[in-house]
Design a protein around this motif. Structure first.
Motif, PDB file in Angstrom:
ATOM      1  N   ASP A 131       1.061   4.128  -2.927  1.00  0.00           N
ATOM      2  CA  ASP A 131       0.911   5.549  -2.631  1.00  0.00           C
ATOM      3  C   ASP A 131       2.080   6.353  -3.196  1.00  0.00           C
ATOM      4  OD1 ASP A 131      -0.448   7.770  -1.271  1.00  0.00           O
ATOM      5  OD2 ASP A 131       1.313   7.753   0.055  1.00  0.00           O
TER       6      ASP A 131
ATOM      7  N   SER B 232      -2.491   1.963  -8.251  1.00  0.00           N
ATOM      8  CA  SER B 232      -3.330   1.130  -7.378  1.00  0.00           C
ATOM      9  C   SER B 232      -2.500   0.006  -6.758  1.00  0.00           C
ATOM     10  CB  SER B 232      -4.482   0.530  -8.177  1.00  0.00           C
ATOM     11  OG  SER B 232      -4.017  -0.522  -8.999  1.00  0.00           O
ATOM     12  N   PRO B 233      -2.949  -0.524  -5.620  1.00  0.00           N
ATOM     13  CA  PRO B 233      -2.261  -1.679  -5.024  1.00  0.00           C
ATOM     14  C   PRO B 233      -2.222  -2.882  -5.981  1.00  0.00           C
ATOM     15  CG  PRO B 233      -3.708  -0.677  -3.410  1.00  0.00           C
ATOM     16  CD  PRO B 233      -3.996  -0.007  -4.733  1.00  0.00           C
TER      17      PRO B 233
ATOM     18  N   LEU C  62       0.822  -1.209   0.000  1.00  0.00           N
ATOM     19  CA  LEU C  62       0.000   0.000   0.000  1.00  0.00           C
ATOM     20  C   LEU C  62       0.856   1.260   0.000  1.00  0.00           C
ATOM     21  CD1 LEU C  62      -2.839  -0.983   2.515  1.00  0.00           C
ATOM     22  CD2 LEU C  62      -3.004  -0.750   0.028  1.00  0.00           C
ATOM     23  N   GLN C  63       1.952   1.236   0.738  1.00  0.00           N
ATOM     24  CA  GLN C  63       2.857   2.389   0.762  1.00  0.00           C
ATOM     25  C   GLN C  63       3.536   2.580  -0.592  1.00  0.00           C
ATOM     26  OE1 GLN C  63       5.047   0.878   4.143  1.00  0.00           O
ATOM     27  NE2 GLN C  63       4.384   2.612   5.420  1.00  0.00           N
TER      28      GLN C  63
END
Length: 104
Positions: free
Chosen positions: A59, A64-65, A55-56
């Motif tokens: 970001d 997207s993940p 997720l980081q």
């Protein structure tokens, strides 16, 4: 481990490992083109190697993940590894001027 900047081939990147700030300058011998990875796969590997979660990484890369998972699966397949540690070891060897050749 934290990263102060996005990886660059022209300037130093500061990485915090434990109590130390490590300034990493690209070697004149290092060539990410020695790795069979796209620029985005290499960028994802860099962030994963620095201890960021999926997720980081998503970001930081503004994707997207799911896209990050795709990058991860692709660089695992292309490098023939099954862990971030193994992939990172290959990337570090190249960054330090080592050469990478595929086993037959």
């Amino acid at each position: 481990m934290t990263i102060e900047t996005t990886p660059s081939l022209e300037e130093a990147t500061t990485i915090t490992i434990g109590y130390f700030n490590v300034e990493v300058w690209p070697s004149k011998y290092s060539d990410p083109n020695n790795l069979p990875l796209s620029r985005r796969e290499l960028e994802a590997l860099y962030f994963f190697s620095s201890g960021l979660s999926g997720l980081q990484v998503a970001d930081r890369m503004s994707v997207s993940p799911h896209t990050v998972d795709t990058y991860k699966r692709r660089f695992f397949d292309k490098l023939g590894v099954d862990s971030i540690v193994q992939a990172s070891a290959i990337a570090i060897a190249v960054a330090c001027g080592g050469s990478v050749t595929k086993n037959s």
